[in-house]
Design an enzyme around this catalytic site. Sequence first.
Site, PDB file in Angstrom:
ATOM      1  N   CYS A   1       0.888  -1.291   0.171  1.00 43.02           N
ATOM      2  CA  CYS A   1       0.015   0.038   0.232  1.00 43.02           C
ATOM      3  C   CYS A   1       0.821   1.151   0.061  1.00 43.02           C
ATOM      4  CB  CYS A   1      -0.878  -0.028   1.223  1.00 43.02           C
ATOM      5  SG  CYS A   1      -1.765  -1.736   1.506  1.00 43.02           S
TER       6      CYS A   1
ATOM      7  N   CYS B   1       1.451   3.966  -2.957  1.00 44.24           N
ATOM      8  CA  CYS B   1       0.490   4.831  -3.449  1.00 44.24           C
ATOM      9  C   CYS B   1       0.081   5.832  -2.334  1.00 44.24           C
ATOM     10  CB  CYS B   1      -0.651   3.986  -3.850  1.00 44.24           C
ATOM     11  SG  CYS B   1      -0.497   3.579  -5.784  1.00 44.24           S
ATOM     12  N   HIS B   2      -0.002   5.211  -1.257  1.00 40.68           N
ATOM     13  CA  HIS B   2      -0.508   6.252  -0.094  1.00 40.68           C
ATOM     14  C   HIS B   2       0.549   6.800   0.826  1.00 40.68           C
ATOM     15  CE1 HIS B   2      -4.876   4.858  -0.535  1.00 40.68           C
ATOM     16  NE2 HIS B   2      -4.166   3.581  -0.663  1.00 40.68           N
TER      17      HIS B   2
ATOM     18  N   MET C   1     -12.376   0.814  -6.145  1.00 40.07           N
ATOM     19  CA  MET C   1     -11.941  -0.030  -5.117  1.00 40.07           C
ATOM     20  C   MET C   1     -11.956  -1.541  -5.494  1.00 40.07           C
ATOM     21  SD  MET C   1      -9.775   0.104  -2.228  1.00 40.07           S
ATOM     22  CE  MET C   1      -9.448  -1.020  -0.943  1.00 40.07           C
TER      23      MET C   1
ATOM     24  N   HIS D   1       6.292  12.446 -11.476  1.00 39.62           N
ATOM     25  CA  HIS D   1       6.565  10.976 -11.706  1.00 39.62           C
ATOM     26  C   HIS D   1       7.540  10.729 -12.567  1.00 39.62           C
ATOM     27  CE1 HIS D   1       6.049   6.749 -10.673  1.00 39.62           C
ATOM     28  NE2 HIS D   1       5.631   6.445 -12.011  1.00 39.62           N
TER      29      HIS D   1
ATOM     30  N   HIS E   1       1.428   8.297 -17.890  1.00 39.65           N
ATOM     31  CA  HIS E   1       2.589   7.289 -17.252  1.00 39.65           C
ATOM     32  C   HIS E   1       3.308   7.075 -18.518  1.00 39.65           C
ATOM     33  CE1 HIS E   1       4.843   4.057 -15.783  1.00 39.65           C
ATOM     34  NE2 HIS E   1       4.228   4.464 -14.451  1.00 39.65           N
TER      35      HIS E   1
END
Length: 573
Positions: A77, A80-81, A118, A357, A399
């Site tokens: 996780c 991303c978080h 999700m 990014h 991306h």
Amino acid sequence: MKNSKLVMTGVVLALSMASVNVMAASGEHPNTPESEMRYKGAPTMGADSAKETLTPKAPPLTKKEFTRAKQIFFERCAGCHGVLRKGATGKPLTPDITLTKGTDYLKAFIGYGSPAGMPNFGSSGQLSESDVDLMARYLQHEPPVPPEWGMKEMKSSWKVIVPPEKRPKKQMNNFNLKNLFSVTLRDTGQVALIDGDSKKIITIVDTGYAVHISRLSNSGRYLFVIGRDAKVNLIDLWMEKPDNVAEIKVGMEARSVETSKYKGYEDKYAIAGSYWPPQYTIMDGDTLEPLKIVSTRGMTVDTQEYHPEPRVAAIVASHQHPEFIVNVKETGKILMVNYSDLDNLKVTTIDAARYLHDGGWDSTKRYFLTAANKSNKIVVVDSKTDKLAGIVEVGKIPHPGRGANFEDPKYGPVWATSHLGDDTIAVIGTDPVGHKKYAWKVVRTLKGQGGGSLFIKTHPKSRHLYVDTPLNPETTNSQTVAVFDLKNLDKPYKVLPIAKWANLGEGPKRVVQPEFNKKGDEVWFSVWSGKKQESAIVIVDDKTLKLKKVIKDKRLVTPTGKFNVYNTMHDIY
């Protein structure tokens, strides 16, 4: 039982309407289409490395449970978080948010997913019922804070395996090193060095886990690779059998490494950027000895708020000045780090856009184009003037990898990116002199196979543009690649059945990252399956778009990124 399921479905729909992202339990992109959620997260740091703090108002956890939950979060996780759960590509997951939602709310969201993006990690079997309950409770506690990683820790991890004076004085093998490929073997913590001429594996080199990129020294002799576990390896390609000559761990999680390229400083320095701790480290180019560590913590460009975890994403070496160009993800700042005097370090800060990014150069190697992915923008930096040249609105979550440069028949020199979040390919004008009215604007929007694209690629000698979609939920898209005709971009794209050509057994068989050989007449693709499943490299003839070769070997475990030595040295993409 039936009524219970209906009630639970109602809860899930209510959660999705609230648009609250709770977690990306697989380490993939939250609050986004399913195409963005198919990329398995890499382990970042050990469960015992972060201090545990139980929150009194949160549901109880035993020490054993806390340790297990912490490991699941770090492995799947945090990418991303964020380690501190402050949010990045994913939403914040701090207790002020999660405590108000409660355990049942979080369990429903984690277990059943939502139409908003999700995935149903519980009902799909990806997480057990007990793990769903565990993570729902864990997220209501304060995020464990990993320790810092400074000069003392780096020096203790630093190894010079073969000192420079004991290394070969000339190339001791007969390989055509300019056409060598460094191929990431993601789940084994290795890279495969493959001879681009014979298509045979030369050797397998142990590295950090899930190597993110391979970069070449300016001379082409040394290969630098960095794992997501922040381990940097220096591989000497001149050795009879290429192998590690130095290594260092620059943090606990990382993504980027680069070497100095400016005239007079060729290969003198290397730099690595860390996700945790948020910092970059300048090292000796021959030995990886850490020389200077610089933190990237600071204020965001938009709200001017302090961010404790602004991670270092892409780094490129300037051709215009003795500088490294450093993307700081969460604050949205691009740093022009002048390495001519490390004792009196000069850093020019360019305010760009948040969530920077990856990216690459335009065809002149003056302008750096980089994705601010969650902001849906491409930022353009003029490396000659060290100023912002433009910000371009594009599709959802660009991306580009390094992007793709080509000559558009109408708009002149352009650079293109595909997207994780939609099916578009944005083509941006890059010639502010000869085609001024098109510069730093989207001049074409092509339609690809779908969202979930990670890489786009062409070559100066090619008339084709290749776009992968490995994270697309449809296997017809994730196992194929779209090819556009650069001479006629209005024509429909062709679809190449790369995974079918590989002729593998069971597995996801995601087709990822087109990479050209030195001559520009072959394109290599990874067909990426699970760790215990067969994978392959598929080579396509660029002129005919026909299958040329399939490389299969039991040592090719989860191949992903591929980097041709010559093209990487010269920033050809």
